[in-house]
Scaffold this motif. Structure first.
Motif, mmCIF file in Angstrom:
data_model
loop_
_atom_site.group_PDB
_atom_site.id
_atom_site.type_symbol
_atom_site.label_atom_id
_atom_site.label_comp_id
_atom_site.label_asym_id
_atom_site.label_seq_id
_atom_site.Cartn_x
_atom_site.Cartn_y
_atom_site.Cartn_z
ATOM 1 N N UNK A 23 0.821 -1.221 0.000
ATOM 2 C CA UNK A 23 0.000 0.000 0.000
ATOM 3 C C UNK A 23 0.852 1.267 0.000
ATOM 4 N N UNK A 24 2.117 1.150 0.426
ATOM 5 C CA UNK A 24 2.992 2.330 0.476
ATOM 6 C C UNK A 24 3.397 2.815 -0.907
ATOM 7 N N UNK A 25 3.178 1.974 -1.946
ATOM 8 C CA UNK A 25 3.694 2.354 -3.269
ATOM 9 C C UNK A 25 5.200 2.130 -3.286
ATOM 10 N N UNK A 26 5.950 2.917 -4.045
ATOM 11 C CA UNK A 26 7.425 2.777 -4.146
ATOM 12 C C UNK A 26 7.849 1.348 -4.453
ATOM 13 N N UNK A 27 7.123 0.642 -5.299
ATOM 14 C CA UNK A 27 7.549 -0.721 -5.651
ATOM 15 C C UNK A 27 7.079 -1.011 -7.071
ATOM 16 N N UNK A 28 7.533 -2.156 -7.616
ATOM 17 C CA UNK A 28 7.129 -2.501 -8.989
ATOM 18 C C UNK A 28 6.562 -3.916 -9.013
ATOM 19 N N UNK A 29 5.837 -4.280 -7.954
ATOM 20 C CA UNK A 29 5.248 -5.618 -7.883
ATOM 21 C C UNK A 29 4.072 -5.675 -8.853
ATOM 22 N N UNK A 30 4.138 -6.644 -9.762
ATOM 23 C CA UNK A 30 3.091 -6.780 -10.776
ATOM 24 C C UNK A 30 2.010 -7.760 -10.351
ATOM 25 N N UNK A 31 2.445 -8.787 -9.596
ATOM 26 C CA UNK A 31 1.546 -9.900 -9.325
ATOM 27 C C UNK A 31 1.808 -10.461 -7.937
ATOM 28 N N UNK A 32 0.719 -10.797 -7.246
ATOM 29 C CA UNK A 32 0.815 -11.567 -6.007
ATOM 30 C C UNK A 32 0.114 -12.900 -6.243
ATOM 31 N N UNK A 42 0.884 -19.266 -13.004
ATOM 32 C CA UNK A 42 0.014 -18.185 -12.511
ATOM 33 C C UNK A 42 0.774 -16.866 -12.471
ATOM 34 N N UNK A 43 2.061 -16.958 -12.169
ATOM 35 C CA UNK A 43 2.910 -15.778 -12.083
ATOM 36 C C UNK A 43 3.214 -15.227 -13.475
ATOM 37 N N UNK A 65 -7.928 -11.741 3.379
ATOM 38 C CA UNK A 65 -6.792 -10.876 3.717
ATOM 39 C C UNK A 65 -6.021 -10.419 2.471
ATOM 40 N N UNK A 66 -6.191 -11.155 1.365
ATOM 41 C CA UNK A 66 -5.480 -10.832 0.121
ATOM 42 C C UNK A 66 -6.261 -9.796 -0.703
ATOM 43 N N UNK A 67 -7.552 -9.684 -0.413
ATOM 44 C CA UNK A 67 -8.442 -8.821 -1.200
ATOM 45 C C UNK A 67 -7.933 -7.381 -1.385
ATOM 46 N N UNK A 68 -7.410 -6.737 -0.309
ATOM 47 C CA UNK A 68 -6.936 -5.352 -0.476
ATOM 48 C C UNK A 68 -5.859 -5.205 -1.554
ATOM 49 N N UNK A 69 -5.062 -6.255 -1.772
ATOM 50 C CA UNK A 69 -4.000 -6.179 -2.788
ATOM 51 C C UNK A 69 -4.629 -6.082 -4.176
ATOM 52 N N UNK A 70 -5.666 -6.873 -4.389
ATOM 53 C CA UNK A 70 -6.390 -6.813 -5.651
ATOM 54 C C UNK A 70 -7.003 -5.422 -5.829
ATOM 55 N N UNK A 71 -7.521 -4.860 -4.738
ATOM 56 C CA UNK A 71 -8.129 -3.523 -4.804
ATOM 57 C C UNK A 71 -7.114 -2.439 -5.168
ATOM 58 N N UNK A 72 -5.822 -2.715 -4.940
ATOM 59 C CA UNK A 72 -4.782 -1.741 -5.325
ATOM 60 C C UNK A 72 -4.469 -1.817 -6.822
ATOM 61 N N UNK A 73 -5.098 -2.771 -7.490
ATOM 62 C CA UNK A 73 -4.832 -2.911 -8.922
ATOM 63 C C UNK A 73 -3.657 -3.827 -9.236
ATOM 64 N N UNK A 74 -3.183 -4.567 -8.235
ATOM 65 C CA UNK A 74 -2.117 -5.553 -8.480
ATOM 66 C C UNK A 74 -2.799 -6.879 -8.826
ATOM 67 N N UNK A 75 -2.363 -7.502 -9.910
ATOM 68 C CA UNK A 75 -2.982 -8.784 -10.292
ATOM 69 C C UNK A 75 -2.777 -9.795 -9.173
ATOM 70 N N UNK A 76 -3.872 -10.405 -8.743
ATOM 71 C CA UNK A 76 -3.826 -11.289 -7.585
ATOM 72 C C UNK A 76 -4.413 -12.648 -7.950
ATOM 73 N N UNK A 77 -3.651 -13.696 -7.661
ATOM 74 C CA UNK A 77 -4.100 -15.064 -7.931
ATOM 75 C C UNK A 77 -4.058 -15.837 -6.617
ATOM 76 N N UNK A 78 -5.115 -16.587 -6.348
ATOM 77 C CA UNK A 78 -5.159 -17.424 -5.141
ATOM 78 C C UNK A 78 -5.234 -18.882 -5.582
ATOM 79 N N UNK A 79 -4.320 -19.704 -5.074
ATOM 80 C CA UNK A 79 -4.324 -21.132 -5.407
ATOM 81 C C UNK A 79 -4.792 -21.915 -4.183
ATOM 82 N N UNK A 80 -5.934 -22.576 -4.315
ATOM 83 C CA UNK A 80 -6.434 -23.432 -3.231
ATOM 84 C C UNK A 80 -5.763 -24.792 -3.366
#
Length: 304
Positions: free
Chosen positions: A101-110, A214-215, A150-165
């Motif tokens: 959430x702080x920004x200052x990063x280049x993470x594309x995917x979680x 997925x990545x 708990x992962x939902x907020x990351x998706x809300x930041x616009x970072x592509x988010x994949x969950x593997x059950x």
């Protein structure tokens, strides 16, 4: 410039193999760890219990793989143990979310782990990613559900988010398989409980390949079941394992009440039936190296 992957839970069963496979595929790998010195990979210190993380960790990464969580299959489920199973997952994920959430990063995917425990005991009904989570009085379902939320907020930041059950991961290095193989080796193997409960399993290498795909592939988004396409009953699983290990099954079934005495609530892991669909993953074009149980088991026990 090679792509950089930051892994939480990188020293666990999946993380250890996944890190090797990522290196082989040309990625750079770093781990988030409470004890950074014990690894051959670059590592950043974090301590989810005390809410601390090296500020350089998240800015390092192009991709984050979140596997960190206390093992559900080690030690009896005391109240303290259950708290640890829950908070180790939620705390680590919250820490990542805060840093992202702080920004200052280049993470594309979680890509974040979850578990098929989310479906609870679903008998022989085939469950898919659309099936709602089991009620929260099922501990494993509640853990998986809270972890996904708990992962939902990351998706809300616009970072592509994949969950593997993740299903029951097969490996001879840990997880569910060695404790199932041990009694068979000693000629004391038997189906557990009714033996009719479904086991949705996946080979360790396939679950790692799934995370890598997925990545790499931007069309992966949201929730996927990490299970092989051919779940089997516990009885069929036990029989296949005995056959691969060239041992007869001499004992009748191990009754459910006996398992509950030994394992307590943790017996849910073995007694709950989960017949989980792999259709969504197959629909992405992913090819399983081990779609069938016997070759998967032979990869570990075939040479003995």
């Amino acid at each position: 410039m090679s792509q950089k992957v930051l892994i939480t839970g990188g020293t666990g069963l999946i993380g250890t193999r996944l890190a090797e496979m990522l290196i082989d595929a040309g990625y750079e790998v770093a781990l988030l760890s409470r004890t950074p010195s014990q690894s051959r990979y670059r590592s950043f210190r974090w301590d989810p219990q005390h809410d601390t993380i090296d500020e350089a960790a998240v800015p390092y990464a192009d991709y984050i793989i979140n596997l960190a969580g206390s093992s559900v299959s080690e030690g009896k489920w005391t109240d303290e143990r259950k708290r640890d199973i829950m908070t180790s997952r939620l705390g680590g994920t919250a820490l990542l979310t805060r840093e992202l959430a702080k920004g200052h990063h280049h993470v594309r995917t979680l890509v974040s782990a979850s578990a098929i425990g989310i479906y609870g005991d679903s008998a022989d009904r085939l469950v898919t990613e659309e099936t709602p989570p089991a009620p929260a009085d099922d501990f494993l379902a509640d853990v998986a559900h809270q972890w996904e939320l708990a992962v939902q907020p990351v998706q809300d930041m616009g970072i592509r988010t994949v969950i593997i059950r993740i299903g029951i991961v097969l490996s001879n290095q840990g997880g569910a398989l060695p404790p199932m193989a041990r009694p068979i080796k000693l000629l004391a193997g038997a189906p557990l409980g009714s033996g009719k409960q479904y086991m949705s399993w996946i080979h360790l290498d396939d679950v790692c390949r799934l995370f890598i795909q997925a990545l790499e592939e931007p069309q992966w988004q949201g929730v996927y079941n990490g299970v092989a396409p051919n779940p089997v009953t516990n009885k069929a699983f036990t029989e296949a394992l005995a056959e691969v290990m060239h041992r007869p099954l001499v004992l009748p079934k191990v009754p459910a009440f006996g398992l509950k005495l030994v394992l307590g609530e943790m017996s849910e892991i073995i007694l709950a039936s989960q017949r989980v669909s792999a259709e969504k993953v197959l629909g992405t074009g992913f090819r399983f190296e081990y779609p069938d149980l016997k070759p998967a088991l032979e990869s570990f026990y075939g040479k003995e």
